[in-house]
Design a protein around this motif. Structure first.
Motif, mmCIF file in Angstrom:
data_model
loop_
_atom_site.group_PDB
_atom_site.id
_atom_site.type_symbol
_atom_site.label_atom_id
_atom_site.label_comp_id
_atom_site.label_asym_id
_atom_site.label_seq_id
_atom_site.Cartn_x
_atom_site.Cartn_y
_atom_site.Cartn_z
ATOM 1 N N ALA A 66 -1.800 12.156 6.601
ATOM 2 C CA ALA A 66 -0.640 11.476 7.168
ATOM 3 C C ALA A 66 0.588 11.661 6.267
ATOM 4 N N GLU A 67 1.743 11.271 6.775
ATOM 5 C CA GLU A 67 2.996 11.419 6.027
ATOM 6 C C GLU A 67 2.979 10.609 4.735
ATOM 7 N N ASN A 68 2.294 9.456 4.736
ATOM 8 C CA ASN A 68 2.296 8.601 3.548
ATOM 9 C C ASN A 68 1.257 9.010 2.504
ATOM 10 N N GLY A 69 0.549 10.108 2.751
ATOM 11 C CA GLY A 69 -0.433 10.584 1.783
ATOM 12 C C GLY A 69 -1.860 10.179 2.092
ATOM 13 N N ALA A 70 -2.069 9.252 3.033
ATOM 14 C CA ALA A 70 -3.425 8.884 3.426
ATOM 15 C C ALA A 70 -4.067 10.047 4.169
ATOM 16 N N SER A 71 -5.396 10.143 4.079
ATOM 17 C CA SER A 71 -6.081 11.243 4.754
ATOM 18 C C SER A 71 -7.493 10.836 5.137
ATOM 19 N N ALA A 72 -8.027 11.554 6.122
ATOM 20 C CA ALA A 72 -9.396 11.332 6.582
ATOM 21 C C ALA A 72 -9.926 12.645 7.116
ATOM 22 N N GLY A 73 -11.236 12.801 7.058
ATOM 23 C CA GLY A 73 -11.809 14.053 7.531
ATOM 24 C C GLY A 73 -13.289 13.940 7.800
ATOM 25 N N VAL A 74 -13.830 15.008 8.366
ATOM 26 C CA VAL A 74 -15.262 15.129 8.604
ATOM 27 C C VAL A 74 -15.689 16.517 8.140
ATOM 28 N N LEU A 75 -16.740 16.573 7.305
ATOM 29 C CA LEU A 75 -17.265 17.825 6.783
ATOM 30 C C LEU A 75 -18.757 17.912 7.102
ATOM 31 N N ILE A 76 -19.181 19.028 7.686
ATOM 32 C CA ILE A 76 -20.579 19.249 8.049
ATOM 33 C C ILE A 76 -21.075 20.494 7.338
ATOM 34 N N SER A 77 -22.241 20.403 6.714
ATOM 35 C CA SER A 77 -22.728 21.552 5.950
ATOM 36 C C SER A 77 -24.201 21.809 6.243
ATOM 37 N N TYR A 78 -24.588 23.058 6.023
ATOM 38 C CA TYR A 78 -25.983 23.469 6.175
ATOM 39 C C TYR A 78 -26.337 24.370 4.999
ATOM 40 N N GLY A 79 -27.464 24.080 4.369
ATOM 41 C CA GLY A 79 -27.914 24.905 3.253
ATOM 42 C C GLY A 79 -29.409 25.143 3.325
ATOM 43 N N GLN A 80 -29.859 26.176 2.625
ATOM 44 C CA GLN A 80 -31.285 26.470 2.568
ATOM 45 C C GLN A 80 -31.620 27.075 1.222
ATOM 46 N N VAL A 81 -32.781 26.688 0.677
ATOM 47 C CA VAL A 81 -33.304 27.269 -0.550
ATOM 48 C C VAL A 81 -34.608 27.976 -0.204
ATOM 49 N N ASP A 82 -34.643 29.283 -0.411
ATOM 50 C CA ASP A 82 -35.837 30.080 -0.141
ATOM 51 C C ASP A 82 -36.583 30.285 -1.458
ATOM 52 N N TYR A 83 -37.694 29.577 -1.638
ATOM 53 C CA TYR A 83 -38.480 29.659 -2.869
ATOM 54 C C TYR A 83 -39.508 30.786 -2.766
#
Length: 299
Positions: A66-83
């Motif tokens: 926002a103009e006043n510096g406030a912010s919001a968001g959504v982050l989605i992630s996917y990871g995998q470890v192959d042992y």
């Protein structure tokens, strides 16, 4: 290790990556995509045999400022470890592990120099073949940082997270810091290469406006739900280590960063618990060379 440091640093990344101290994004929506591929070379297991792993991670989302510096968001992630367990004595403790996360970082200005951060998060860590819901944990990271001057931003924080196999939440204190020590030197708990998978502390040197060198280390601890076919059906697997890496970052423009890195995983340990929470195996492994690359793009 009592605290889930990995969960803490991942949330810290969400807070700092969303609101960098030196280059505030323009008002409005900012789409983000970043990722990591890391190869961990073979290391000798204390119980016999060797272990190696390939780790991949990608994240996407959007942040609104926002103009006043406030912010919001959504982050989605996917990871995998192959042992890959070679010549291990007995049955392989686990196979490939998946890591899915959803976080919602929020930031609110407090006065002219302070900012309040809150980042709730849900995670699913489970072996391939296990139910994702059985590997679900959740928690929150929050803190406040003061812009002391043009070079230093610092403040207290805390995290509270549930953990697989434990009945209660883990609560721990933390420190947020983003310090431009000199014209080319900076120290941060929220930036640098390791931030893609959970930084501890990163020291960076700016070779030029586009090129920088970084040295980072962190304490990492991840727990995940096992499937029903291995030596501990429905149990919990755990990996602990201290990754130390040297990285080269190239940022051709403010919205793009490319990184290559090399280093080692130190003090590694693999723990196996059954469904009742009893430990049935604990193995350490020697220093394991690591190398890989990472990227970040803001549109």
């Amino acid at each position: 290790m009592v605290m889930n440091f990995r969960a803490f640093w991942i949330v810290l990344l969400s807070v700092f990556a969303a609101h960098p101290g030196h280059a505030q994004p323009r008002p409005g929506w900012t789409p983000i995509v970043d990722g990591l591929v890391l190869y961990q070379d073979e290391a000798d297991l204390s119980g016999g045999g060797q272990v190696s792993a390939t780790r991949s991670f990608i994240r996407a989302g959007g942040l609104y400022r926002a103009e006043n510096g406030a912010s919001a968001g959504v982050l989605i992630s996917y990871g995998q470890v192959d042992y890959d367990f070679e010549g291990a004595v007995g049955v392989q403790p686990w196979g490939d592990v998946r890591d899915i996360r959803v976080s919602a970082p929020l930031r609110f200005p407090v006065g002219e120099r302070a900012s309040l951060f809150v980042s709730p998060q849900v995670r699913w860590n489970h072996e391939k073949g296990a139910s994702a819901s059985d590997g679900r944990t959740w928690g929150m990271f929050a803190g406040m940082a003061w812009q002391v001057n043009d070079r230093l931003r610092i403040g207290p924080a805390f995290g509270a997270f549930s953990e697989l196999g434990d009945s209660g939440a883990k609560v721990f204190p933390a420190l947020l810091i983003d310090w431009q020590m000199a014209d080319r030197w900076s120290l941060s708990t929220g930036g640098g290469l390791g931030a893609t998978q959970g930084p501890g502390l990163t020291l960076s040197y700016a070779v030029s406006d586009a090129l920088s060198l970084s040295f980072g280390a962190r304490s990492e601890n991840v727990r995940f739900r096992l499937d029903g076919t291995g030596p501990a059906p429905g149990g919990v697997g755990e990996e602990k280590s201290i990754p130390v890496v040297l990285s080269l970052d190239y940022a051709p423009n403010p919205g793009t960063r490319l990184t290559v890195f090399a280093g080692a995983e130190l003090d590694g340990e693999l723990v196996l618990e059954n469904a009742a929470g009893a430990e049935i195996s604990r193995q350490s492994y020697g220093a394991a060379p690591v190398a890989g690359f990472a990227f970040r793009v803001r549109f």
